[in-house]
Design an enzyme around this catalytic site. Structure first.
Site, PDB file in Angstrom:
ATOM      1  N   ASP A  90       0.922  -1.271  -0.057  1.00 26.79           N
ATOM      2  CA  ASP A  90       0.006   0.054  -0.181  1.00 26.79           C
ATOM      3  C   ASP A  90       0.939   1.239  -0.008  1.00 26.79           C
ATOM      4  O   ASP A  90       1.934   1.127   0.413  1.00 26.79           O
ATOM      5  CB  ASP A  90      -0.969  -0.078   1.144  1.00 26.79           C
ATOM      6  N   GLU A 155      -0.020  -0.770   5.927  1.00 24.69           N
ATOM      7  CA  GLU A 155       1.031  -0.037   6.585  1.00 24.69           C
ATOM      8  C   GLU A 155       0.935   1.270   6.706  1.00 24.69           C
ATOM      9  O   GLU A 155       1.278   1.907   7.688  1.00 24.69           O
ATOM     10  CB  GLU A 155       2.543  -0.480   5.917  1.00 24.69           C
TER      11      GLU A 155
END
Length: 409
Positions: A90, A155
């Site tokens: 991500d 994250e």
């Protein structure tokens, strides 16, 4: 809560080993995986790992009030030590796409640099490690041990349905690891500058001072919480928490927001709040630091009054926000020395062993095995025109390959 999608076969078929880090990274950048969207980044990675004969599972974790997050766990299994490579696909939003020299999800190459969101944080690290493992397999065959990929899509987000739950999920299935490398961009200026062997802890709190609303022309009928909030913040800031330790910088507290929620200029507010974050070293645990902060605030509240002549001390509350991150330091000699020697062998520089910077998912992994962080140069991460030098992709791949060869020797 787990919604298991591990049987999904949503990956492109590959006919060749993914040995080229630039090609790997281009595929990943072209996936717009802005948190919490998967954006097909995990699907692309799954295709690369399947070409290496890894088993791959894609568990999705859920929690009320947060977005569902898809994660990936891949493993090339063998008998011997088990090395985990950890990271995230991500990325943060690109911001104003018109401000980029090249579209943020195009993986354009110009002047020896690849542009794109996630180029260094941290799709580049993933691309290089996959290429290194592919080269290892191509030259040496399967390693005398196991290599696993623990990759989250959470994250850059709240970090609730990502690495924490993925680790728990893997352990419940019998997984154990001997060491881990997190591929975050650790180098400040040049590749080989720095390996992160630990991180300071992080603790966030919100102070609320309760007053009494009233008209500014009649202050004796009100209690203004703003001056008292400033007194409490002063008590937190005026004295250093420590002088630092042999392995860590001094602990540091920063006030990040102050608010009274008041849009009127002639009204004394009913309450005032402030949020602070402290990055702390191994002088403290989360519990001892919370106690110290409480003591400083209690003393300041007792010594001050909301207004002159008031009998009661300052009325305040403190709430701890988010998930505190404890400080940690990795002392595993084999992991640290093998990686340091691999860096030196490739670039001719002995890396600094550092605990500087913010937090990462290494703070969760350290509860399961020794962990260090090493990846690309981080100068452009989260910025417009995030980019990586193609030569750095090749060099990092060579470092990872050398590490694999020495680790499994």
């Amino acid at each position: 809560m787990l919604r298991d999608s591990s049987l999904m076969l949503d990956y492109p078929l590959r006919m060749t080993l993914p040995t080229d880090p630039a090609a790997n990274l281009a595929e990943l950048i072209r996936c717009p995986s802005v948190t919490p969207a998967e954006g097909r980044a995990l699907s692309v990675l799954q295709g690369m790992l399947k070409a290496l004969d890894c088993t791959v599972e894609r568990p999705v974790f859920s929690e009320e009030g947060t977005p569902d997050i898809e994660n990936l766990y891949g493993r090339l299994a063998g008998e011997g030590p088990h090395l985990m490579f950890a990271g995230h696909t991500d990325v943060v939003p690109p911001g104003d796409e018109g401000a980029w020299k090249h579209p943020p999800f195009a993986a354009a190459i110009a002047d020896g640099q690849m542009y794109g969101r996630g180029a260094v944080d941290m799709k580049g690290g993933i691309a290089c490690f996959v290429a290194a493992l592919a080269r290892y397999v191509k030259t040496h065959g399967r390693p005398k041990g196991s290599v696993s990929f623990l990759i989250t899509g959470d994250e850059e987000g709240p970090a609730i349905n990502g690495t924490v739950k993925l680790l728990e999920w893997a352990v419940e299935r019998g997984e154990k690891w001997d060491a881990s490398i997190v591929g975050e961009p650790t180098n400040p200026d040049r590749l080989g500058d720095m390996i992160k062997i630990g991180r300071r802890g992080s603790l966030t709190g919100r102070i609320t001072v309760n007053g009494r609303q009233g008209h500014v022309a009649y202050p004796h009928r009100a209690d203004n919480p703003v001056p008292s909030l400033m007194q409490l913040l002063g008590a937190l800031l005026e004295k250093p928490f420590d002088e630092g330790t042999a392995d860590f910088q001094p602990s540091n507290l920063e006030v990040t927001t102050i608010d009274v929620g008041n849009t009127a200029t002639n009204v004394i507010p009913a309450k005032a709040t402030a949020v602070f974050n402290i990055r702390f070293n191994d002088t403290w645990s989360v519990e001892s630091l919370q106690a110290e902060i409480h003591n400083r605030l209690d003393r300041a509240a007792e010594e001050n009054r909301l207004r002159k002549g008031a009998e009661q001390p300052v009325d305040f509350d403190i709430d701890w926000l988010g998930r505190p991150s404890p400080v940690f330091l990795t002392r595993d000699e084999k992991l640290v020395e093998t990686l340091s020697a691999s860096v030196e062998a490739v670039v001719g520089v002995r890396p600094e062993l550092s605990t500087s910077g913010g937090t990462s998912d290494a703070r969760f992994i350290k509860d399961y095995c020794p962990v260090v962080e090493f990846g690309l140069v981080g100068q452009t991460m989260h910025m417009v025109d995030e980019r990586v030098a193609l030569t750095d992709l090749e060099t990092l791949t060579q470092i990872y390959l050398r590490f694999l060869e020495d680790w499994f020797a």
